[in-house]
Scaffold this active site. Structure first.
Site: not given
Ligand code: PGA
Length: 250
Positions: A100, A11-12, A234-235, A98, A176
């Site tokens: 966010e 997930n960018w 993500g990261g 998601h 994150g």
């Molecule tokens: P992260 O993000 O690996 O940076 O914790 C995961 C995500 O939000 O899908």
């Protein structure tokens, strides 16, 4: 026993416009080759879907997805994109719910269900995310929050449609933050979700990914649990070398 299939989803978020996306993809392709039972999914920003789909077109193990869609097919929805538009650009999957999107943009459980349904109707695989916040976990509400998030999706989709759905359990406090759920925590929630699906007559195995600060140092211990069908990252998916290393570990 059937061989285990794993999905590694990147997930960018709001990183990598078209130029960068192409460069990262080209480097990643040069570092990896297809592996049986391993699928690599990328969720770039919408403007980069097309270049990523083009760059990876010769890799059947790679699938491109969209981070967000609207459930309507067209109309006066400034800033939104439809499932069909994302497909035209090269998306075959769509993230829905998601954390966010839920927390920063007010996406509701009902909207998540409508997005998942709209994606399925066009043959796009919804990757529906659920997960509790730290306050909810500390208040002992993890299970009820996840059941509440799943409820409208269970209502909107017929049991047979679940053979084309993927879920992700992403505890919000782990995203994150560098903290991640222990493999046992994750496995326990995955098991709860499977029980809930079973109660709704969904008998096939719905893949459930784990997400939240997954990295090269913890991915193996997480995936050691048979409850996990992959990871949503993500990261640690942003740079080609690191992501290639992570997906090569299993
Ligand atoms: P992260 O993000 O690996 O940076 O914790 C995961 C995500 O939000 O899908």
């Amino acid at each position: 026993m059937p061989e285990r299939s794993l999905i590694y989803a990147a997930n960018w978020k709001m990183n990598h416009g078209p130029g960068e996306a192409r460069a990262v993809a080209e480097r990643f392709l040069s570092l990896t080759s297809p592996v049986k039972g391993r699928s690599l999914w990328f969720f770039p920003p919408a403007v980069s879907i097309n270049v990523l789909a083009q760059a990876t077109r010769n890799r059947p193990d790679i699938r491109i997805g969209v981070q967000n869609v609207h459930w309507e097919s067209k109309g006066a929805f400034t800033g939104e994109i439809s499932v069909r538009m994302a497909m035209e650009a090269g998306a075959h999957s769509a993230l829905a719910g998601h954390s966010e999107r839920r927390q920063l943009f007010g996406e509701t459980d009902d909207q998540v269900a409508k997005k998942a349904k709209a994606a399925l109707n066009l043959g796009v695989t919804p990757l529906v995310c659920v997960g509790e916040t730290l306050a909810e976990r500390e208040g002992g509400r993890t299970e009820s929050v996840i059941m509440r998030q799943l409820g409208p999706v269970l209502e909107a989709l017929e049991p047979p449609e679940w053979s084309r759905v993927v879920l992700a359990y992403e505890p919000v406090w782990a995203i994150g933050t560098g903290k991640n759920a222990t493999p046992d925590d994750a496995a326990q929630i995955h098991e709860l979700i499977r029980i809930e699906l079973g109660r709704h007559g969904i008998t096939g195995r719905v893949p459930i990914l784990y997400g939240g600060s997954v990295n090269a140092g913890n991915v193996l211990s997480l995936l050691a649990s048979p409850q996990l069908d992959g990871v949503l990252v993500g990261g640690a998916s942003l740079d080609a070398e690191g992501w290639a290393e992570l997906v090569g570990l299993s």
